[in-house]
Write a protein that holds these residues in place. Structure first.
Motif, mmCIF file in Angstrom:
data_model
loop_
_atom_site.group_PDB
_atom_site.id
_atom_site.type_symbol
_atom_site.label_atom_id
_atom_site.label_comp_id
_atom_site.label_asym_id
_atom_site.label_seq_id
_atom_site.Cartn_x
_atom_site.Cartn_y
_atom_site.Cartn_z
ATOM 1 N N TRP B 157 36.323 -5.730 -4.308
ATOM 2 C CA TRP B 157 36.385 -4.682 -3.288
ATOM 3 C C TRP B 157 37.172 -3.511 -3.835
ATOM 4 O O TRP B 157 38.079 -3.684 -4.628
ATOM 5 C CB TRP B 157 37.085 -5.195 -2.032
ATOM 6 N N LEU B 160 40.911 -0.338 -0.774
ATOM 7 C CA LEU B 160 42.052 -0.819 0.002
ATOM 8 C C LEU B 160 43.283 -0.875 -0.890
ATOM 9 O O LEU B 160 43.281 -1.563 -1.910
ATOM 10 C CB LEU B 160 41.741 -2.205 0.564
ATOM 11 N N GLY B 161 44.342 -0.116 -0.524
ATOM 12 C CA GLY B 161 45.568 -0.148 -1.293
ATOM 13 C C GLY B 161 46.563 -1.103 -0.662
ATOM 14 O O GLY B 161 46.189 -1.979 0.109
ATOM 15 N N VAL B 162 47.824 -0.897 -0.995
ATOM 16 C CA VAL B 162 48.867 -1.717 -0.373
ATOM 17 C C VAL B 162 49.460 -0.865 0.736
ATOM 18 O O VAL B 162 50.287 0.011 0.506
ATOM 19 C CB VAL B 162 49.922 -2.140 -1.407
ATOM 20 N N GLY B 163 48.979 -1.073 1.940
ATOM 21 C CA GLY B 163 49.473 -0.317 3.080
ATOM 22 C C GLY B 163 48.743 0.989 3.315
ATOM 23 O O GLY B 163 49.112 1.768 4.171
ATOM 24 N N HIS B 164 47.709 1.268 2.567
ATOM 25 C CA HIS B 164 46.950 2.507 2.795
ATOM 26 C C HIS B 164 45.493 2.284 2.419
ATOM 27 O O HIS B 164 45.127 1.246 1.866
ATOM 28 C CB HIS B 164 47.548 3.660 1.990
ATOM 29 N N GLY B 165 44.659 3.289 2.706
ATOM 30 C CA GLY B 165 43.240 3.194 2.398
ATOM 31 C C GLY B 165 42.514 2.282 3.371
ATOM 32 O O GLY B 165 43.019 1.957 4.451
ATOM 33 N N ARG B 166 41.323 1.890 3.003
ATOM 34 C CA ARG B 166 40.548 0.926 3.764
ATOM 35 C C ARG B 166 39.484 0.362 2.835
ATOM 36 O O ARG B 166 39.236 0.927 1.768
ATOM 37 C CB ARG B 166 39.887 1.578 4.973
ATOM 38 N N LEU B 167 38.878 -0.731 3.230
ATOM 39 C CA LEU B 167 37.793 -1.289 2.417
ATOM 40 C C LEU B 167 36.667 -0.263 2.383
ATOM 41 O O LEU B 167 36.207 0.197 3.431
ATOM 42 C CB LEU B 167 37.306 -2.599 3.027
ATOM 43 N N ARG B 168 36.261 0.135 1.195
ATOM 44 C CA ARG B 168 35.239 1.181 1.081
ATOM 45 C C ARG B 168 33.925 0.630 0.556
ATOM 46 O O ARG B 168 32.857 1.122 0.905
ATOM 47 C CB ARG B 168 35.722 2.288 0.148
ATOM 48 N N GLY B 169 33.992 -0.349 -0.312
ATOM 49 C CA GLY B 169 32.751 -0.868 -0.871
ATOM 50 C C GLY B 169 33.057 -2.077 -1.725
ATOM 51 O O GLY B 169 34.210 -2.383 -2.011
#
Lengths: 515, 223
Positions: B157, B160-169
């Motif tokens: 995946w 998604l970072g650590v505490g930021h972002g979101r699952l993008r692909g």
């Protein structure tokens, strides 16, 4: 269930007759048919005149009573003004009978902000443009809305059954006079008590008409007002010479029966959208199931359904103990015949769609109509709420409109697995303490590990959130506060890597898995 | 005799296998470039992979049934491009599993079922039914006698970072093994869900990392 406003003009025959005779509104008046009073106005009622009284007696009680002849045509003619007045405010008006007009609530209620405001507007409108007094009510379904109108009430959505329950069975008059009499002798005095009977028992003891009354008593719709009433003589019956136990033998007869029913319906310019298939066996068992269909049924469609239904009955686990002696097809709901020729709006109504449709209906025969579902994109925040599953053949209506803003919903991609039953999860911090979400939607600690369904804790390699969803906070009974968290866990050969967790009532659970 | 030419025609069409199309990046997994009509294909390890196989068939006006797989996320399916108005779901067929699948194989192009708890004899019967009707039987989980079996090998995946972002692909490795023409294993990496990972850092990826008023990066200045 359609939400409706009903505009009810009390004592309409008297109002119409008075208007035709040029009488002032406050003069006592009564409409008389066959020497009996059928309707009186408020002024006459105050003098002690009531419906059912003999003409001479009523004149004795109120010497200056204006006695007017009954004339249904006149009532209907005069009522047109009221209907037109209502139509100026809200389109899609349907006259239920002279004195009662129904209109769908959705549009006007959205336009005038509240349903109470619409009711007020409607009363003003009818008074201004039709010179008539009226009461307005709103509820789910025509029956409840009419009774609400007679009481001038706006019944909240979804509460129709509750509103109807304490009312007397007399409200089913005059259509179900015989049934009301019977129910009262049985000691069932309220609609709630009648509605609490099982539908199957009502169907077998009191007949089809009582089932309709039973539906009304439970706050369900007898049929939408746009559809046409079913003429009584349209039931197709087949009685084999000897009781039949084999499906193919009945199926052969079913074909002819379907043709006959379809022809009879077509003769009335009708097509069937809800069909009841009923079979009686030699031992008096009555099997009955209603088939609903969004598209009007063709002869082949009717015959197919009969065959599948019999297949389900005669080969099913609880098959009847004797052969079938009578097979009945009862159209329960009909629409105007020309609807049969349309179908353009359905798009892709090709050979493949027809073939697929037949297979779905076949499976509905095996498992019941509610077991075959089709997804409709819907509005909502969680991935499960954003799909509404509707039974095959029903109108594809989403539970909530998808084209509104849904703050707090997650952007694509959505989890590919939604657990059918809730799965508990635990989110742990570095030091092993559980991680929660504060009242301001902030995590109380950084998530370091996640355990799903009591399994071993897996390290968190990525996370984001929480996404706050503070739903319907303005209405405490329906309010929900939830926080969603996306986590990516350390790789594991057999488990999904990414999860969507949701926290509600101080508990984490798995809302979706990105499998 | 009049029926003969059409019979001959249908026999001739049997020679070249008819195929239910699949997404372009998945076509390489099948020796016929798609799901051969009448075949049985097992999918293991990923529901998203199962859904990805349904995109093209519904796009082309075909119908799909999902039997006994209540966990499938239909929203994800819709986002991946499956036309859900041509999808039918039978979540719990119970004891009527076999007759339900058989009835649906008569009418729809692809029937996806749960492979769990299906005994050999029933599996063979249903596969034969699919062969007879020219439909495709997709099984989620192992299926005795499947012609092709797709399995997930690795899953990555991004976004998604650590505490930021979101699952993008996600990029997923898929391996196809099978019998006959599909005997040679084939492997490819596909973007199953979401967008493919960009090769370098983009503004969207770093905007979550820095506060826009602290760093020198401002949203308007990039255009």
């Amino acid at each position: 269930m359609t939400r409706l406003f009903v505009v009810w003009c009390p004592d309409w025959p008297v109002v119409a007759a008075g208007a035709a005779a040029g009488l002032p509104l406050d003069a006592p008046a009564a409409v008389v048919a066959a020497n009996r009073v059928v309707a009186v106005n408020a002024a006459a009622r105050a003098e002690g005149v009531g419906a059912g009284m003999r003409r001479r007696e009523s004149q004795g009680r109120c010497p200056d009573l204006a006695v007017l002849p009954a004339d249904p045509d006149r009532d209907a003619r005069h009522f047109e003004r009221v209907a037109a007045a209502v139509e100026r405010l809200a389109p899609g008006v349907e006259v239920v009978r002279p004195g009662v007009v129904a209109v769908a609530a959705k549009g006007p209620a959205a336009y005038f902000a509240t349903e109470a405001a619409v009711a007020e507007k409607l009363i003003d409108q009818v008074a201004a443009h039709a010179d008539a007094e009226c009461l307005v009510g709103a509820a789910d379904g025509l029956f409840a809305a009419t009774l609400a109108a007679q009481r001038g009430l706006v019944v909240p959505a979804g509460r129709s059954a509750e509103f109807l329950s304490p009312l007397g069975v007399r409200e089913l008059l005059p259509e179900h006079a015989e049934l009301v009499d019977l129910l009262r002798r049985l000691g069932l005095h309220t609609l709630g008590a009648f509605g609490a009977l099982p539908e199957g028992a009502v169907a077998s003891r009191f007949g089809v008409r009582a089932v309709l009354a039973h539906r009304l008593a439970r706050g369900l719709e007898q049929r939408p007002p746009a559809r046409r009433a079913v003429p009584d003589d349209l039931v197709a019956t087949h009685r084999p010479d000897t009781p039949v136990e084999r499906v193919d033998a009945v199926a052969f007869a079913a074909r002819g029966l379907a043709e006959r029913l379809h022809e009879a319906l077509a003769g009335h310019g009708l097509a069937c959208t809800r069909l009841a298939i009923a079979a009686t066996t030699e031992r008096g068992e009555v099997l009955r199931r209603v088939w609903r269909c969004a598209d009007p049924l063709t002869p082949a469609g009717i015959a197919d359904r009969v065959r599948w239904q019999l297949d389900g009955w005669l080969r099913g686990p609880d098959r009847p103990s004797a052969g079938i002696t009578e097979l009945r097809l009862e159209p329960e709901e009909v629409v105007d015949g020309p609807a049969l020729q349309l179908g353009l709006w359905q798009g892709g109504q090709d050979e493949r769609a027809l073939r697929a449709g037949r297979a779905m209906v076949h499976v509905q025969g095996l498992l019941g109509p509610g077991a075959v579902l089709t997804p409709v994109p819907s509005g909502g925040r969680g991935p499960a709420e954003r799909i509404t599953l509707v039974p095959w053949g029903d109108e594809r209506a989403p539970a909530a409109p998808p084209d509104r803003p849904w703050p707090g919903s997650l952007p694509a991609p959505s989890p590919s697995v939604i657990p059918p039953a809730p799965v508990a999860a635990e989110v742990l911090a570095d030091d092993g303490r559980p991680v929660g979400v504060s009242g301001r939607f902030a995590l109380t600690a950084t998530p370091a590990a996640v355990a799903v369904a009591g399994g071993p804790a897996r390290a968190v390699v990525g996370w984001a959130g929480p996404w706050a969803a503070d739903e319907t906070w303005w209405h405490p009974p329906a309010a929900r506060r939830r926080a969603r968290l996306q986590v990516l866990l350390a790789p594991d050969e057999h488990e999904p890597a990414a999860y969507l967790l949701v926290r509600e009532d101080r508990k984490w659970s798995v809302e979706g898995m990105y499998d | 005799m009049r029926a003969l030419p059409s019979r001959v025609g249908s026999l001739a069409s049997l020679a070249a296998p008819e195929v239910v199309p699949v997404r372009g990046d998945l076509a390489a997994l099948f020796p016929w470039g798609g799901l051969r009509r009448g075949s049985t294909v097992a999918v293991r390890g990923s529901v998203a992979l199962l859904l990805a196989l349904l995109v093209e068939v519904t796009e082309g006006g075909g119908w799909v049934a999902l039997v006994g797989v209540p966990q499938v996320g239909l929203l994800a399916a819709a986002e991946m491009g499956v036309r859900v108005e041509r999808v039918v779901v039978v979540p719990s067929p119970g004891a009527e599993f076999a007759s339900t699948v058989a009835a649906l194989l008569d009418g729809v192009d692809v029937v996806a079922v749960s492979g769990a708890r299906v005994v050999d004899s029933l599996a063979r019967k249903l596969s034969a039914r699919a062969r007879g009707r020219g439909a495709v039987l997709l099984s989620f989980g192992a299926w005795p006698g499947a012609e092709v079996e797709l399995a997930r090998e690795g899953d990555r995946w991004w976004g998604l970072g650590v505490g930021h972002g979101r699952l993008r692909g996600r990029v997923t490795g898929v391996v196809a093994r099978g019998r006959g023409a599909a005997a040679r294993p084939r492997r490819c990496d596909v973007v199953l869900q979401g967008e493919s990972e960009p090769g370098r850092l983009t503004f969207d990826m770093i905007e979550h990392t820095f506060e826009s008023n602290v760093g020198g990066v401002e949203r308007g200045s990039t255009s």
